[in-house]
Design a protein around this motif. Structure first.
Motif, short mmCIF file in Angstrom:
data_model
loop_
_atom_site.label_atom_id
_atom_site.label_comp_id
_atom_site.label_asym_id
_atom_site.label_seq_id
_atom_site.Cartn_x
_atom_site.Cartn_y
_atom_site.Cartn_z
N LYS A 1 -3.32 -0.88 -6.45
CA LYS A 1 -3.48 -0.99 -5.00
C LYS A 1 -4.16 -2.31 -4.63
O LYS A 1 -3.74 -2.99 -3.68
N ILE B 1 -2.58 -5.23 -2.24
CA ILE B 1 -3.26 -5.73 -1.04
C ILE B 1 -3.50 -7.23 -1.14
O ILE B 1 -3.32 -7.97 -0.17
N LEU C 1 -0.71 3.59 -0.18
CA LEU C 1 -1.25 2.65 0.79
C LEU C 1 -0.61 2.85 2.17
O LEU C 1 -1.27 2.70 3.20
N GLU D 1 -2.20 5.89 3.64
CA GLU D 1 -3.57 5.59 4.07
C GLU D 1 -3.59 4.73 5.33
O GLU D 1 -4.61 4.60 5.97
N THR E 1 -2.77 1.39 5.32
CA THR E 1 -3.03 0.00 4.97
C THR E 1 -1.75 -0.82 5.02
O THR E 1 -1.73 -1.93 5.55
#
Length: 116
Positions: free
Chosen positions: A43, A47, A86, A89, A91
């Motif tokens: 992750k 990102i 992600l 979530e 993001t």
């Protein structure tokens, strides 16, 4: 050019067989943690790629390549699972053009979307 050597941390857990000899068996999240590779590391790499990418939207293959440069033991399936987490979530976000799906970092893509 030398032949690619198998990465020790990607060994298949079936009877200790090398994953190259057992190509149908992918390491799942629990197996990744046993070999020292966590979903959180994947992750973070996703990102980092999304933050530093020149484009705000990118294809999965581009993201996969960037993650595997940083974490060679990461498999496409595990990168996809981490990307999906992600998205869940909040993001990352999905973009669909009808024929393909792209990903984007929510905070970078917010300015691309028309305001409603």
């Amino acid at each position: 050019m030398s032949a690619k050597q198998p990465v020790e941390s990607t060994r298949c857990t079936r009877a200790g067989v090398n994953e190259n000899a057992c190509p149908g068996h992918f390491l799942n999240i629990y197996e990744l943690e046993r070999v020292g590779l966590s979903v959180e590391e994947i992750k973070k790499a996703i990102i980092e790629f999304a933050s530093n990418s020149k484009k705000t939207r990118f294809y999965f293959k581009d993201m996969e390549k960037a993650v595997q440069e940083k974490i060679p033991a990461a498999k496409a399936r595990e990168i996809k699972k981490a990307a999906s987490e992600l998205v869940n979530e909040g993001t990352l976000i999905y973009f669909s053009t009808g024929s393909t799906t792209m990903y984007g970092l929510k905070e970078r893509c917010a300015s691309d979307e028309p305001q409603q």
